[in-house]
Design a protein around this motif. Structure first.
Motif, short mmCIF file in Angstrom:
data_model
loop_
_atom_site.label_atom_id
_atom_site.label_comp_id
_atom_site.label_asym_id
_atom_site.label_seq_id
_atom_site.Cartn_x
_atom_site.Cartn_y
_atom_site.Cartn_z
N ASN A 131 11.78 35.96 -32.00
CA ASN A 131 12.47 36.45 -30.81
C ASN A 131 12.45 35.42 -29.68
OD1 ASN A 131 13.99 38.66 -29.74
ND2 ASN A 131 12.27 39.18 -28.41
N GLY A 132 12.32 34.14 -30.03
CA GLY A 132 12.33 33.09 -29.02
C GLY A 132 11.07 33.08 -28.19
N MET A 133 11.22 32.84 -26.90
CA MET A 133 10.08 32.89 -25.98
C MET A 133 10.53 33.59 -24.70
SD MET A 133 9.75 28.92 -24.68
CE MET A 133 11.02 28.17 -23.67
N PRO A 134 9.64 34.31 -24.03
CA PRO A 134 10.03 35.01 -22.81
C PRO A 134 10.33 34.06 -21.65
CG PRO A 134 7.67 35.21 -23.18
CD PRO A 134 8.25 34.57 -24.41
N PHE A 135 9.60 32.96 -21.57
CA PHE A 135 9.77 31.94 -20.52
C PHE A 135 8.96 30.72 -20.91
CE2 PHE A 135 6.61 35.13 -19.24
CZ PHE A 135 5.47 34.38 -19.21
N GLY A 136 9.21 29.61 -20.22
CA GLY A 136 8.45 28.39 -20.46
C GLY A 136 7.25 28.30 -19.53
N ILE A 137 6.74 27.10 -19.32
CA ILE A 137 5.64 26.91 -18.37
C ILE A 137 6.20 27.05 -16.96
CG2 ILE A 137 3.82 25.39 -17.56
CD1 ILE A 137 3.96 23.93 -20.22
N PRO A 138 5.75 28.02 -16.18
CA PRO A 138 6.26 28.16 -14.81
C PRO A 138 6.00 26.90 -13.98
CG PRO A 138 5.08 30.13 -15.49
CD PRO A 138 4.82 29.09 -16.54
N ASP A 139 6.88 26.64 -13.04
CA ASP A 139 6.77 25.42 -12.23
C ASP A 139 5.43 25.34 -11.50
OD1 ASP A 139 9.28 24.63 -13.03
OD2 ASP A 139 10.30 25.38 -11.23
N TRP A 140 4.97 26.46 -10.96
CA TRP A 140 3.72 26.43 -10.20
C TRP A 140 2.55 26.04 -11.11
CZ3 TRP A 140 -0.61 29.14 -11.41
CH2 TRP A 140 -0.46 30.24 -12.28
N ALA A 141 2.59 26.53 -12.37
CA ALA A 141 1.50 26.23 -13.30
C ALA A 141 1.57 24.77 -13.76
CB ALA A 141 1.57 27.17 -14.50
N LYS A 142 2.77 24.25 -13.91
CA LYS A 142 2.94 22.85 -14.29
C LYS A 142 2.44 21.92 -13.18
CE LYS A 142 4.37 19.77 -17.27
NZ LYS A 142 3.71 19.60 -18.59
N SER A 144 -2.09 32.08 -19.69
CA SER A 144 -2.93 30.99 -19.17
C SER A 144 -2.28 29.64 -19.45
CB SER A 144 -4.32 31.04 -19.81
OG SER A 144 -4.97 32.26 -19.50
N VAL A 145 -2.60 28.68 -18.61
CA VAL A 145 -2.14 27.30 -18.77
C VAL A 145 -3.34 26.39 -18.55
CG1 VAL A 145 -0.61 25.49 -17.90
CG2 VAL A 145 0.21 27.86 -18.03
N SER A 146 -3.56 25.48 -19.49
CA SER A 146 -4.71 24.58 -19.40
C SER A 146 -4.46 23.39 -20.31
CB SER A 146 -6.00 25.32 -19.77
OG SER A 146 -7.14 24.52 -19.51
N THR A 147 -5.48 22.60 -20.55
CA THR A 147 -5.45 21.52 -21.52
C THR A 147 -6.72 21.56 -22.34
OG1 THR A 147 -6.39 19.99 -19.88
CG2 THR A 147 -3.98 20.02 -20.11
N GLY A 148 -6.69 20.92 -23.50
CA GLY A 148 -7.80 21.04 -24.43
C GLY A 148 -9.15 20.62 -23.87
N GLY A 149 -10.14 21.51 -24.02
CA GLY A 149 -11.50 21.20 -23.63
C GLY A 149 -11.75 21.12 -22.14
N SER A 150 -10.79 21.61 -21.32
CA SER A 150 -10.91 21.48 -19.86
C SER A 150 -11.23 22.82 -19.21
CB SER A 150 -9.60 20.95 -19.28
OG SER A 150 -9.63 20.97 -17.86
N MET A 151 -12.01 22.75 -18.14
CA MET A 151 -12.30 23.93 -17.33
C MET A 151 -11.27 24.10 -16.21
SD MET A 151 -16.05 24.94 -15.75
CE MET A 151 -16.92 24.18 -17.12
#
Length: 344
Positions: free
Chosen positions: A84-95, A121-128
């Motif tokens: 069903n695709g995706m609801p949205f991408g990475i929001p600008d504020w989170a990017k 949630s938005v993050s990168t591998g192994g990061s707090m």
């Protein structure tokens, strides 16, 4: 740096009979849900499930098929699943907050006061350094009037040195009507904050951070606990969590265990009364013998009440298909003492 689920998911991206702890099946019983799954099942981590009308929706972490937003698949019979695709991408504020982020992680979906709330949630591998946000839509049906996601921005964030991590969120409304958000991965374990019922964001002026579960480890070693999910059954609140290691393909030894409490604030304990803050819980989904079955590392579950039954969705790695992370689904039963049993 440790090799954990978040490192691998950021970069790259249930069980067969006899491999789950479960109760005996009655003669002539309906085949387990896992036996009938077909369609778009692979490329899935961290699933949650919900139903709108006659359609079931499973959301999961993004980063698959070139899509940064949450994975989204649907079914009308819990057997055949379609993209069903995706609801949205990475929001600008989170990017802006996490410039190196490549995908949205571990969504959580609930129908709350007339709107579908999707925490992500938005993050990168192994990061707090992590952020958790909220988006809403009046419907999940792309063809229905009013469909569309409104992003409400930041709910909670963490930074290096916070001691805990703002990923793997889960919404819960308690018996008194108070809303809560559970989150956490590794480091300081699973945490809980109070939410404002109207906005779905952190309650103004309430800085309390409640610790619900932790995985003690030798100094300098990992303390793998994450993917928490709160679920009410009868007079108890159950805290499901994933232990050990995801995303190591066939070497994954992830599993799901649960404790329970009378209150969402805990203490959550196992059958012997031992606290989840000390690393204790009752196993719900686990591979046995480890490393010897088709479905490896079952974990990061989502649950839902589906009429008179309860369902548990999770991912596992398929040893017969290049260790693909795959959708798995089971009915969740309850034993005579009120402990969960996955009927795989």
């Amino acid at each position: 740096m440790r090799l954990d689920r978040r490192t691998l998911l950021g970069a790259g991206g249930a069980l067969a009979a006899g491999t789950l702890l479960r109760g005996p099946a009655a003669a002539g019983a309906t085949p387990p849900l896992n036996a009938g799954l077909t369609g778009y099942l692979t490329g899935l981590h961290d699933p949650v499930i919900i139903r709108e009308g006659e359609t079931y929706h499973v959301f999961g972490s993004g980063g698959w098929n070139g899509r940064p937003g949450p994975s989204w698949r649907i079914s009308r019979d819990l057997k055949t699943w379609t993209d069903n695709g995706m609801p949205f991408g990475i929001p600008d504020w989170a990017k802006r907050a996490i410039p190196q982020a490549e995908s949205v992680w571990a969504p959580d979906i609930h129908f709350v006061d007339g709107l579908y709330r999707l925490y992500y949630s938005v993050s990168t591998g192994g990061s707090m350094r992590s952020v958790t946000g909220l988006a809403t839509s009046p419907t999940l049906d792309r063809h229905a009037p009013g469909y569309g996601w409104t992003d409400h921005g930041l709910v909670v964030e963490t930074a290096p040195g916070s001691g805990y991590n703002a990923i793997d969120s889960n919404f819960f409304r308690d018996a008194d009507g108070q809303d809560w958000l559970l989150f956490g991965s590794y480091w300081g374990g699973l945490k809980l904050i109070a939410l404002d019922r109207a906005t779905g964001k952190r309650r103004a002026g309430d800085t309390a951070l409640h610790a619900l579960a932790y995985r003690p480890a030798p100094e300098g070693a990992d303390n793998p606990i994450e993917g928490g999910f709160l679920f009410r059954h009868q007079d108890y609140v159950y805290l499901f969590a994933s232990f050990d290691y995801c995303c190591r393909k066939l070497a994954s030894n992830y599993y799901v265990a649960a404790g329970r409490a009378r209150s969402v604030l805990g203490p959550f304990v196992d059958k012997k009364g031992r606290s989840m803050m000390d690393g204790y819980a009752e196993t719900v989904l686990i591979e046995r013998p480890w490393g010897g079955t088709r479905w490896r590392g079952p974990g990061h579950c989502g649950l839902m009440h589906d009429g008179a039954r309860d369902l548990i969705v999770y991912h596992a790695y398929d040893a017969e298909h290049d260790a693909a992370p795959t959708l798995r689904l089971a009915v969740l039963s309850w034993d005579a003492e009120g402990w969960p049993v996955a009927l795989s």
